[in-house]
Every structure is written in C-alpha cells, then in structure tokens.
Design an enzyme around this catalytic site. Sequence first.
Site, PDB file in Angstrom:
ATOM      1  N   ASP A 194      49.107  44.147  28.474  1.00 40.20           N
ATOM      2  CA  ASP A 194      48.403  45.038  29.402  1.00 40.20           C
ATOM      3  C   ASP A 194      48.141  44.402  30.766  1.00 40.20           C
ATOM      4  O   ASP A 194      47.820  45.093  31.715  1.00 40.20           O
ATOM      5  CB  ASP A 194      47.102  45.602  28.792  1.00 40.20           C
ATOM      6  CG  ASP A 194      46.146  44.535  28.338  1.00 40.20           C
ATOM      7  OD1 ASP A 194      46.490  43.334  28.433  1.00 40.20           O
ATOM      8  OD2 ASP A 194      45.046  44.891  27.876  1.00 40.20           O
ATOM      9  N   ARG A 195      48.275  43.073  30.861  1.00 41.12           N
ATOM     10  CA  ARG A 195      48.036  42.427  32.155  1.00 41.12           C
ATOM     11  C   ARG A 195      49.345  42.114  32.862  1.00 41.12           C
ATOM     12  O   ARG A 195      50.394  42.015  32.219  1.00 41.12           O
ATOM     13  CB  ARG A 195      47.288  41.109  31.962  1.00 41.12           C
ATOM     14  CG  ARG A 195      45.891  41.302  31.467  1.00 41.12           C
ATOM     15  CD  ARG A 195      45.153  39.979  31.452  1.00 41.12           C
ATOM     16  NE  ARG A 195      43.785  40.214  31.010  1.00 41.12           N
ATOM     17  CZ  ARG A 195      42.782  39.392  31.229  1.00 41.12           C
ATOM     18  NH1 ARG A 195      42.987  38.266  31.871  1.00 41.12           N
ATOM     19  NH2 ARG A 195      41.564  39.685  30.800  1.00 41.12           N
ATOM     20  N   SER A 255      44.337  39.827  23.122  1.00 43.66           N
ATOM     21  CA  SER A 255      44.812  39.846  24.511  1.00 43.66           C
ATOM     22  C   SER A 255      45.457  38.525  24.932  1.00 43.66           C
ATOM     23  O   SER A 255      46.435  38.105  24.341  1.00 43.66           O
ATOM     24  CB  SER A 255      43.647  40.233  25.423  1.00 43.66           C
ATOM     25  OG  SER A 255      44.121  40.481  26.723  1.00 43.66           O
ATOM     26  N   HIS A 256      44.878  37.876  25.927  1.00 39.93           N
ATOM     27  CA  HIS A 256      45.476  36.666  26.500  1.00 39.93           C
ATOM     28  C   HIS A 256      44.981  35.402  25.820  1.00 39.93           C
ATOM     29  O   HIS A 256      45.337  34.301  26.240  1.00 39.93           O
ATOM     30  CB  HIS A 256      45.134  36.621  27.983  1.00 39.93           C
ATOM     31  CG  HIS A 256      43.669  36.850  28.210  1.00 39.93           C
ATOM     32  ND1 HIS A 256      43.098  38.095  28.083  1.00 39.93           N
ATOM     33  CD2 HIS A 256      42.672  35.999  28.498  1.00 39.93           C
ATOM     34  CE1 HIS A 256      41.793  38.000  28.296  1.00 39.93           C
ATOM     35  NE2 HIS A 256      41.515  36.739  28.545  1.00 39.93           N
ATOM     36  N   THR A 315      32.971  45.899  35.071  1.00 35.45           N
ATOM     37  CA  THR A 315      34.134  45.221  34.508  1.00 35.45           C
ATOM     38  C   THR A 315      34.481  45.794  33.135  1.00 35.45           C
ATOM     39  O   THR A 315      33.594  46.076  32.343  1.00 35.45           O
ATOM     40  CB  THR A 315      33.822  43.716  34.380  1.00 35.45           C
ATOM     41  OG1 THR A 315      33.646  43.206  35.695  1.00 35.45           O
ATOM     42  CG2 THR A 315      34.931  42.977  33.685  1.00 35.45           C
ATOM     43  N   ASP A 326      49.161  40.899  24.811  1.00 37.47           N
ATOM     44  CA  ASP A 326      49.342  42.265  24.311  1.00 37.47           C
ATOM     45  C   ASP A 326      49.966  43.192  25.345  1.00 37.47           C
ATOM     46  O   ASP A 326      50.060  44.396  25.126  1.00 37.47           O
ATOM     47  CB  ASP A 326      48.015  42.843  23.811  1.00 37.47           C
ATOM     48  CG  ASP A 326      46.967  42.925  24.902  1.00 37.47           C
ATOM     49  OD1 ASP A 326      47.016  42.089  25.832  1.00 37.47           O
ATOM     50  OD2 ASP A 326      46.098  43.800  24.839  1.00 37.47           O
ATOM     51  N   ARG A 376      36.691  40.144  18.528  1.00 39.77           N
ATOM     52  CA  ARG A 376      37.571  38.986  18.715  1.00 39.77           C
ATOM     53  C   ARG A 376      36.930  37.757  18.105  1.00 39.77           C
ATOM     54  O   ARG A 376      35.802  37.414  18.465  1.00 39.77           O
ATOM     55  CB  ARG A 376      37.778  38.717  20.203  1.00 39.77           C
ATOM     56  CG  ARG A 376      39.118  39.173  20.698  1.00 39.77           C
ATOM     57  CD  ARG A 376      39.265  38.874  22.151  1.00 39.77           C
ATOM     58  NE  ARG A 376      39.697  40.076  22.835  1.00 39.77           N
ATOM     59  CZ  ARG A 376      39.928  40.144  24.139  1.00 39.77           C
ATOM     60  NH1 ARG A 376      39.757  39.086  24.889  1.00 39.77           N
ATOM     61  NH2 ARG A 376      40.334  41.261  24.679  1.00 39.77           N
ATOM     62  N   LYS A 399      40.710  46.376  17.648  1.00 34.82           N
ATOM     63  CA  LYS A 399      39.865  47.363  18.323  1.00 34.82           C
ATOM     64  C   LYS A 399      40.330  48.772  17.981  1.00 34.82           C
ATOM     65  O   LYS A 399      41.484  48.993  17.579  1.00 34.82           O
ATOM     66  CB  LYS A 399      39.844  47.138  19.828  1.00 34.82           C
ATOM     67  CG  LYS A 399      41.115  47.480  20.560  1.00 34.82           C
ATOM     68  CD  LYS A 399      40.829  47.454  22.072  1.00 34.82           C
ATOM     69  CE  LYS A 399      42.080  47.701  22.863  1.00 34.82           C
ATOM     70  NZ  LYS A 399      41.822  47.844  24.284  1.00 34.82           N
ATOM     71  N   ARG A 459      31.602  33.508  35.635  1.00 36.47           N
ATOM     72  CA  ARG A 459      32.625  33.881  36.601  1.00 36.47           C
ATOM     73  C   ARG A 459      31.965  34.097  37.965  1.00 36.47           C
ATOM     74  O   ARG A 459      30.971  34.822  38.077  1.00 36.47           O
ATOM     75  CB  ARG A 459      33.320  35.173  36.179  1.00 36.47           C
ATOM     76  CG  ARG A 459      33.981  35.108  34.803  1.00 36.47           C
ATOM     77  CD  ARG A 459      35.097  36.129  34.711  1.00 36.47           C
ATOM     78  NE  ARG A 459      35.538  36.392  33.349  1.00 36.47           N
ATOM     79  CZ  ARG A 459      36.307  35.580  32.628  1.00 36.47           C
ATOM     80  NH1 ARG A 459      36.688  34.422  33.113  1.00 36.47           N
ATOM     81  NH2 ARG A 459      36.678  35.920  31.408  1.00 36.47           N
ATOM     82  N   LYS A 468      45.278  49.386  30.690  1.00 32.82           N
ATOM     83  CA  LYS A 468      46.049  48.819  31.791  1.00 32.82           C
ATOM     84  C   LYS A 468      47.439  48.516  31.254  1.00 32.82           C
ATOM     85  O   LYS A 468      47.641  48.439  30.044  1.00 32.82           O
ATOM     86  CB  LYS A 468      45.360  47.586  32.356  1.00 32.82           C
ATOM     87  CG  LYS A 468      45.049  46.501  31.348  1.00 32.82           C
ATOM     88  CD  LYS A 468      44.029  45.540  31.944  1.00 32.82           C
ATOM     89  CE  LYS A 468      43.556  44.566  30.876  1.00 32.82           C
ATOM     90  NZ  LYS A 468      42.115  44.295  30.967  1.00 32.82           N
ATOM     91  N   ASP A 520      50.667  39.422  29.632  1.00 36.88           N
ATOM     92  CA  ASP A 520      49.865  38.639  28.687  1.00 36.88           C
ATOM     93  C   ASP A 520      50.200  38.941  27.231  1.00 36.88           C
ATOM     94  O   ASP A 520      51.180  39.637  26.940  1.00 36.88           O
ATOM     95  CB  ASP A 520      48.373  38.863  28.956  1.00 36.88           C
ATOM     96  CG  ASP A 520      47.924  40.236  28.485  1.00 36.88           C
ATOM     97  OD1 ASP A 520      48.762  41.154  28.485  1.00 36.88           O
ATOM     98  OD2 ASP A 520      46.741  40.386  28.115  1.00 36.88           O
ATOM     99  N   GLU A 552      41.793  45.920  38.073  1.00 34.71           N
ATOM    100  CA  GLU A 552      40.789  44.872  38.058  1.00 34.71           C
ATOM    101  C   GLU A 552      41.387  43.606  38.631  1.00 34.71           C
ATOM    102  O   GLU A 552      42.597  43.390  38.556  1.00 34.71           O
ATOM    103  CB  GLU A 552      40.349  44.583  36.624  1.00 34.71           C
ATOM    104  CG  GLU A 552      39.663  45.732  35.945  1.00 34.71           C
ATOM    105  CD  GLU A 552      39.074  45.288  34.618  1.00 34.71           C
ATOM    106  OE1 GLU A 552      37.885  44.989  34.584  1.00 34.71           O
ATOM    107  OE2 GLU A 552      39.820  45.204  33.627  1.00 34.71           O
ATOM    108  N   GLU A 553      40.510  42.749  39.134  1.00 38.81           N
ATOM    109  CA  GLU A 553      40.966  41.476  39.695  1.00 38.81           C
ATOM    110  C   GLU A 553      41.610  40.581  38.635  1.00 38.81           C
ATOM    111  O   GLU A 553      42.340  39.665  38.967  1.00 38.81           O
ATOM    112  CB  GLU A 553      39.807  40.738  40.371  1.00 38.81           C
ATOM    113  CG  GLU A 553      38.513  40.611  39.565  1.00 38.81           C
ATOM    114  CD  GLU A 553      38.588  39.763  38.335  1.00 38.81           C
ATOM    115  OE1 GLU A 553      39.252  38.710  38.392  1.00 38.81           O
ATOM    116  OE2 GLU A 553      37.993  40.151  37.317  1.00 38.81           O
ATOM    117  N   SER A 554      41.314  40.856  37.373  1.00 45.47           N
ATOM    118  CA  SER A 554      41.783  40.002  36.292  1.00 45.47           C
ATOM    119  C   SER A 554      43.194  40.375  35.843  1.00 45.47           C
ATOM    120  O   SER A 554      43.504  40.348  34.664  1.00 45.47           O
ATOM    121  CB  SER A 554      40.814  40.104  35.117  1.00 45.47           C
ATOM    122  OG  SER A 554      40.645  41.466  34.764  1.00 45.47           O
ATOM    123  N   THR A 568      31.059  46.230  23.468  1.00 45.40           N
ATOM    124  CA  THR A 568      32.420  45.772  23.724  1.00 45.40           C
ATOM    125  C   THR A 568      33.366  46.624  22.888  1.00 45.40           C
ATOM    126  O   THR A 568      32.990  47.175  21.866  1.00 45.40           O
ATOM    127  CB  THR A 568      32.614  44.292  23.354  1.00 45.40           C
ATOM    128  OG1 THR A 568      32.220  44.114  22.006  1.00 45.40           O
ATOM    129  CG2 THR A 568      31.782  43.403  24.243  1.00 45.40           C
TER     130      THR A 568
END
Length: 544
Positions: free
Chosen positions: A282-283, A114-115, A345, A280, A23, A127, A497, A377, A278, A364-366, A19
């Site tokens: 990126d989404r 992130s979220h 992913t 940070d 986190r 990271k 998922r 992203k 989100d 990505e779908e997310s 990863t």
Amino acid sequence: MTRIVKIETTPFAGQKPGTSGLRKKVKTFREPHYLENFVQSIFNAVENMEGATLILGGDGRYYNRDAVQIILRMAAANGVARVVVGQGGLLSTPAASCLIRKQKAKGGIILSASHNPGGPDEDFGIKYNSDNGGPAPEVITNAIYAESQSIREYRTLDTADIELSEIAELSLGGMAVEIVDPVKEYRKLMKRLFNFKKIKKLFKSGFRLRFDAMHAITGPYAQDILERKLGAPKGTVINAEPLEDFGGHHPDPNPVHARALFDVMFAPGAPDMGAASDGDGDRNIVLGRGIYVAPSDSLAVLAANAHLAPGYENGLAGVARSMPTSCAVDRVAAEVGMPCFETPTGWKFFGNLLDAGKATLCGEESAGTGSDHVREKDGLWAVLLWLNILAERQESIQEIMHAHWRTYGRNFYSRHDYEAVDSAAAEALMTALRAKLVTLPGQSVEGETVASADDFTYTDPVDGSVSNNQGVRILFESGARVVFRLSGTGTDGATLRVYLERYVADPEEFETETQVALERIIGAADQIAGIFQHTGRKEPDVIS
Ligand code: G1P
Ligand code: ZN
C-alpha cells in the site's frame, strides 16, 4: 464437524481500541488460542456474518499460510457462506480492498504487518475491512476489542488444511472457497484508470524504471502489470519474489531501508525513475534521476496532474491529507479551487470523505497515496499514475518537480523518528508539551516566533464524529510548522515522530539540502519539546 473450543482465561492482550488492526510478534500470535480469539471476536462483533461473503489474503509473510487455514476453518464453523481467497493465501492490501468492492463482499480479513519485518521472530498482523473496502470504522474495531476481552469459546472445524496453490472452487464444511488469481481484478481496475497504450509507448521509447518490490507482495503485481502488460523490460522489477522474511530486510520504502535503490538513483547512469513499495503493497516512494520525491510533494504533483490520466480526466472533487503531511497539496487545491481536507494520521479517516465523494485523491507523508478507486492507499497505483503523467508530459521527474515548485513554491519537509524510546519518557514529553501550549504563542525560539499551538482535533465532516489529541502542532509566523506525535503502530516502546516543514517561494533556495533548509525549525522543535532532556536522544534514528 464443528468443534467449540473453550478458552478458560483469555490470553489476548488486545489491540488498542481505535486502531484498525492487531500487530504483534509471530510468537504472540502462535500462543494457544491467540489468533483464534481475535478471529472469533470479528465473527461475534460484526453483524450478519452468517451467509456472508468474505475476502481473505495477506502479504505472504511468515505465518500467513497457517493463519489463512485457521481463518478458513473458523469462517466455515461460523456459518460464512463463501470466502474468496487469493491463490497461495496472497493478496496485497489494495487488491484485497479492490476485491471486497468488486465482489460486494461483507468485508475482508487482511493478514499483514505492513512495512514491519517478517519471520519467526518478527511481526505478524491481522485486520478487518468493511464492505466499502476500507479499514473497519472505530465502532466496529471497538466492538471487536470488547469481544476479545470477554469471549470464552470459539468455533472451528476438525479438518485438514486445504490446497491453496491452484485456482479452484472448493468446499469446506459446506462453505464455498474460491481461490482466485490475486492480480486479475486489480489489473482490470488499473487498466480502466490509466492509459496503458501511452505508458507502453513510453517504455518502448527506452524509458527505464527500476521498481524495488523489496521481496514483498507487490512483486507479482508489478511484474504482471509493468513487465507483462506494459512492456517494461524484464528485470525492471527487482527483488520481485515475495519471501516470508522479506530477505531479512524491513520491507519499508524509506531512505534507510531502500538505501540500495537510492544509491542507484543518485549514481551515474541512473534509470529515469525509481520506485519501491512496502510489505503489503500500500505504500510507495518515487525517485527521479538524482532526485527523491518526498511523499508530500508526490501527493501535490499527482493532484496537479491527475487529470492527464483517463480515470481522473474530469478533475478531482477534492483532496485530503493527514495533518502532519506537508501543505504542498493545499497550494494545488487552492489554485484549482477544490476543497482540501486535513485529517488525523491513518488511512481510515479518508474513508468517509471518499465514500461521500468529497475527496478523490488523498495521501500521507508516510509514503501513502491513493484515490477513490479503492479504500486503502495503493503503492503500485501511485507508480502507474506517475508513469501516465510522465508519458503525457514527456518531461523528466526532475523537470516536473522543478516546474511544480516554480508554480507553487516549495514546502521543505522532513520527518525525524526517535524509535524504541522508553514509553513513560515519551508520554512525559507529550504531556509537558501539551501543558505549555497556551504559553507558546508570541514566544521566540531560535529566531522563529510561534504564531499558534494546539493539539489537533478532527471533526469528521461527514458523520460529525470527533477525534481528539491527534498531534501537537506549532505554527510559526514565518509559515514554518512542526508537529509532534507518538506512533500508533510501533511494537517496541514508543516512537516519537517530529514533522518539520518550511515554505520557500524563492527559486534560488530550491536546491538547498532539505535538512539544511530546515535547520532552524529542527532547533526550535528540540527546544520547545525538550527532546534530549526527556529521551536522552541527541539524534533521530530515522530521517525521512
Ligand atoms: C504510520 C504512519 C501513518 C500510517 C500508518 C499505517 O502510523 O505514520 O501515516 O497511516 O503508519 O500505515 P504511525 O506509526 O505514525 O502511527
Ligand atoms: Zn503497508
């Protein structure tokens, strides 16, 4: 001034190898030497840190401020020449990626979970990104992990905190610290990619946008670019002030946590466009009046229309999507005659394709979309590309979506998440599923016949590296598909998922409610995987 701190037993539980970041709960990060262990592991594992330039900043969540000071002292003690840090210790993830590239830095340290929610009892994260601006590749993350398990000392300085609230150039134990406007370079990049004049005109004509920054890092970026530079009315950006606890909410732009935005967009008098990003930055999600654009569809529409924005006017080299993302973008790629890559992913898999110039757009779908402008992203970028397309096409989001489906057909798509499942139960489900893959083809489940079943293996087309066990995918003869995988980012038990998809070519069916359109696939998925037997769950916790 340098102090070497001995760690007798390492308290570090370690990030999972593979990863891109670590986190954990804030409480864990605050345990003695915990954060320091990870940071020193970065300095030990990454070669040639001495004399290097680093970028540093985070999403402003609780513990961001303390962590920035700790990292600055350790960077100086480890001989780093220069650190460029966002004012107030803030940088969105895409802006950090942009700065790494712009400054030709050795890399960057990004502080974010992130979220995930923030606050003293919630999550923090860190990271390391490499010189291309993207999450460090596995060879580096594995080396950081190995260091973290064996280090017995770290280096720091005995100095007071430095003031980060003003733009300035300071020195810390011989290391240059440049405090910069977190938005400036990012804004310049957006200006190069998009037709600001046209978007300005769009807002001038009365176009209304509601951008929910969810009290996270994108607030200042969105206010600067949308309201101050593009002339969107004041108040276009809501929840714009970044808060350490995101106002007590999950800064996660999905139909559950961004409920308030959905409610506005589906109510009478809704603005022309809704968007959210989100923690940070990126989404992203995008909504039109009375319509939610599924992220997989958003990627497809952006791929089909990107040439309308100056940054992409020569077309795209190719597109890439993560395996569980719907195949809507594949149809666009086939039509244009460009390559479409299917990756595991996680954003890091796009890095090689972007660096090699094989793909220009990816997603990505997310709720993640991006391009080769940075190596993360980028939420606000996606919103600006949508705005540029809307300004050119002069149609509503609803019209654009319907026109898209009429051309390509519609890939109905949904993800069902089962959260905080007992880890052993989730593993058992996946093991049982993998064991029966060979027997599935030919079987009929809920009226759907299985065409093929496998556990996704990815061979990177650039460096040849192989990633196994990236998710079980089951293809039905009808063209429908279901994918099962366990989340790699959850912090509480396991998250299962289930990704569901069905292609429909008949426009008569386009208006069907997504869960209804997918009913049969949902039933088949449950039967094949035995979700209820293994987890005891009858319903998913989140449907997106
Ligand atoms: C999730 C998303 C994935 C994304 C990642 C980081 O990972 O599903 O698309 O890249 O967060 O933002 P997961 O929890 O599924 O492993
Ligand atoms: Zn994020």
